[in-house]
Design a protein around this motif. Structure first.
Motif, PDB file in Angstrom:
ATOM      1  N   ILE A  38      -6.173  28.843  14.944  1.00 23.72           N
ATOM      2  CA  ILE A  38      -6.306  27.403  15.195  1.00 23.72           C
ATOM      3  C   ILE A  38      -6.359  27.173  16.697  1.00 23.72           C
ATOM      4  O   ILE A  38      -5.459  27.599  17.432  1.00 23.72           O
ATOM      5  CB  ILE A  38      -5.097  26.635  14.629  1.00 23.72           C
ATOM      6  N   ASP A  39      -7.438  26.523  17.131  1.00 28.25           N
ATOM      7  CA  ASP A  39      -7.573  26.223  18.560  1.00 28.25           C
ATOM      8  C   ASP A  39      -7.102  24.795  18.820  1.00 28.25           C
ATOM      9  O   ASP A  39      -7.617  23.849  18.225  1.00 28.25           O
ATOM     10  CB  ASP A  39      -9.040  26.369  18.988  1.00 28.25           C
ATOM     11  N   ILE A  40      -6.156  24.700  19.731  1.00 26.46           N
ATOM     12  CA  ILE A  40      -5.536  23.392  19.991  1.00 26.46           C
ATOM     13  C   ILE A  40      -5.672  23.031  21.477  1.00 26.46           C
ATOM     14  O   ILE A  40      -5.515  23.892  22.347  1.00 26.46           O
ATOM     15  CB  ILE A  40      -4.034  23.436  19.633  1.00 26.46           C
ATOM     16  N   ALA A 100       2.585  26.311  19.687  1.00 20.12           N
ATOM     17  CA  ALA A 100       2.319  27.756  19.793  1.00 20.12           C
ATOM     18  C   ALA A 100       3.450  28.560  19.128  1.00 20.12           C
ATOM     19  O   ALA A 100       3.222  29.586  18.492  1.00 20.12           O
ATOM     20  CB  ALA A 100       2.167  28.165  21.255  1.00 20.12           C
ATOM     21  N   TYR A 101       4.656  28.047  19.251  1.00 18.43           N
ATOM     22  CA  TYR A 101       5.813  28.766  18.700  1.00 18.43           C
ATOM     23  C   TYR A 101       5.803  28.743  17.167  1.00 18.43           C
ATOM     24  O   TYR A 101       6.039  29.756  16.525  1.00 18.43           O
ATOM     25  CB  TYR A 101       7.093  28.117  19.226  1.00 18.43           C
ATOM     26  N   LYS A 126      -4.061  29.144  19.224  1.00 21.71           N
ATOM     27  CA  LYS A 126      -4.319  29.363  20.653  1.00 21.71           C
ATOM     28  C   LYS A 126      -4.365  27.973  21.267  1.00 21.71           C
ATOM     29  O   LYS A 126      -5.059  27.093  20.749  1.00 21.71           O
ATOM     30  CB  LYS A 126      -5.663  30.075  20.849  1.00 21.71           C
ATOM     31  N   VAL A 127      -3.642  27.785  22.345  1.00 16.81           N
ATOM     32  CA  VAL A 127      -3.489  26.437  22.880  1.00 16.81           C
ATOM     33  C   VAL A 127      -4.015  26.363  24.307  1.00 16.81           C
ATOM     34  O   VAL A 127      -3.825  27.299  25.098  1.00 16.81           O
ATOM     35  CB  VAL A 127      -1.983  26.027  22.877  1.00 16.81           C
ATOM     36  N   LYS A 128      -4.713  25.255  24.599  1.00 17.51           N
ATOM     37  CA  LYS A 128      -5.026  24.968  25.998  1.00 17.51           C
ATOM     38  C   LYS A 128      -4.213  23.733  26.373  1.00 17.51           C
ATOM     39  O   LYS A 128      -4.242  22.713  25.670  1.00 17.51           O
ATOM     40  CB  LYS A 128      -6.511  24.708  26.189  1.00 17.51           C
ATOM     41  N   ALA A 129      -3.487  23.860  27.479  1.00 16.28           N
ATOM     42  CA  ALA A 129      -2.603  22.781  27.913  1.00 16.28           C
ATOM     43  C   ALA A 129      -3.157  22.222  29.218  1.00 16.28           C
ATOM     44  O   ALA A 129      -3.265  22.934  30.215  1.00 16.28           O
ATOM     45  CB  ALA A 129      -1.194  23.312  28.114  1.00 16.28           C
TER      46      ALA A 129
END
Ligand code: GLN
Length: 291
Positions: A116-118, A133-134, A140-143
Motif C-alpha cells: 500500500i502506497d501512502i 507504517a508501524y 510504503k509511506v511518503k511524508a
C-alpha cells in the motif's frame, strides 16, 4: 528539600495559576527530573532532592505555569500506542487524529494489494506516517512537510519506532512537494491513500484559541487561511492527480467543517464517508477518487 514538600510546593504554585491538574502535573514533572517512574516518588516521598534536582524541577514548574504544554516540556506524546518526540516545531499529536489513522487501518484491512502506497501531507511530528507504517507492515509511506525541522523530528520518530526504512521524507509545500515526487523518476508515484490532517483553523480564529495552543504550538500547523479550508481545497485538487484508480483521500477536519469539506471533495471524489470522533463530532472525511 524532600520529595513530599517539593510536590506540595509545585502543586500549590500550579494551582494558584489555574492549572487544572496540579497534583498530577507536579508529579509528572518531578519524575521527569528524577528520571523515575511515578511509583518511586510516592514510595520514597522522604527522598532528599539534590540542589540541582530541586532547581531543575522548579524550572519546569515555572515553564508549565507560563502555559507551555506538558508535552513540549517532556518532549513526548503517546499516539496510537507509540512514543513520539515532540518539540515546539511540531503540532502535538491529538487523540482525534487517532480516529483518522484508525479509519485508514480499517480501510486498508479490506485492500487486497500486496503493498500500500501512502502519502501523508503535512506530516509534522510524523505521527500519522509512523503509525500507519508501524501497523501496516505492507505499506510504503511518503511524508511531506514544508518545514525541514519537523521532517527531522518525524524522521527521529520513524527511527524510534523502527519504521525508518519504509518512510521517505520529502520537503516542500503541496505543489512543489508533489512535483518533486512526480519528477523523482520513480514509476510508483501514484498512491493508494493520501492522508492529511492539515492546518484548519481560520486565520482570524487563531487569536481566540486557548493560550497553550495559541502561544506555544506552531501557527504554520494551525492556520488554514481565511476560512480555514485552504488546504482542503488545494489537497483535494492536487491529490486527485496522484491517486491510483479507486485511491482514497482521507482528511481530519475541524469542528463544523465536515459539510463544507464534503462539498469541496464532491467534484473529484465519490462515496464520501464521515466518521465521528469520541465526542460525537464529525472528524474524518474520506472519499474515493473519481477516475
Ligand atoms: N500530521 C501531524 C498531526 O496530525 C501534523 C498536522 C499539522 O501540523 N496540521 O499531528
Amino acid at each position: 528539600m524532600i520529595i513530599r514538600d517539593a510536590l506540595l510546593e509545585g502543586l500549590d504554585f500550579l494551582r494558584s495559576v489555574g492549572n487544572e491538574a496540579p497534583a498530577i502535573e507536579a508529579g509528572v514533572l518531578l519524575c521527569h527530573v528524577l528520571k523515575c517512574h511515578k511509583t518511586f516518588i510516592y514510595a520514597h516521598d522522604d527522598y532528599k532532592l539534590s540542589e540541582i534536582e530541586y532547581q531543575k524541577y522548579w524550572e519546569l514548574i515555572l515553564k508549565r505555569a507560563q502555559g507551555k504544554p506538558l508535552q513540549y516540556i517532556m518532549e513526548h506524546q503517546e499516539f496510537m500506542g507509540l512514543n513520539f518526540k515532540v518539540t515546539p516545531e511540531v503540532l502535538i499529536p491529538r487523540q482525534d487524529t487517532e480516529i483518522l489513522v484508525e479509519s485508514i487501518l480499517d480501510y486498508a484491512s479490506d485492500l487486497k494489494d500486496d503493498s500500500i502506497d501512502i502519502l501523508d501531507i503535512g506530516t509534522g511530528s510524523g505521527c500519522i506516517s509512523v503509525s500507519l507504517a508501524y501497523y501496516l507492515k505492507n505499506s510504503k509511506v511518503k511524508a511531506l512537510d514544508i518545514n525541514l525541522k519537523s521532517l527531522e523530528i518525524a524522521k527521529f520518530n520513524a527511527q524510534k519506532n523502527s519504521v525508518l526504512n519504509r518512510i521517505d521524507f520529502i520537503c516542500g509545500d503541496i505543489f512543489t512537494g508533489l512535483k518533486n515526487i512526480l519528477t523523482s523518476g520513480e514509476n510508483n508515484n501514484l498512491f493508494d491513500v493520501i492522508v492529511s490532517n492539515p492546518p484548519y483553523i481560520a486565520s482570524h480564529e487563531i487569536d481566540i484559541l486557548e493560550k497553550q495552543v495559541r502561544e506555544f504550538e506552531p501557527s504554520i500547523a494551525l492556520d488554514g487561511g481565511m476560512d480555514g479550508l485552504d488546504f482542503y481545497r488545494a489537497i483535494s485538487k492536487e491529490g486527485a492527480l496522484f491517486l491510483k484508480e479507486q485511491g482514497l483521500l482521507a482528511f481530519e477536519v475541524g469542528i463544523y467543517q465536515a459539510e463544507e469539506v464534503c462539498s469541496i471533495m464532491e467534484e473529484r471524489y465519490k462515496d464520501l464517508k464521515i466518521i465521528k470522533d469520541l465526542s460525537g463530532i464529525d472528524r474524518v472525511i474520506m472519499g474515493t477518487v473519481r477516475k
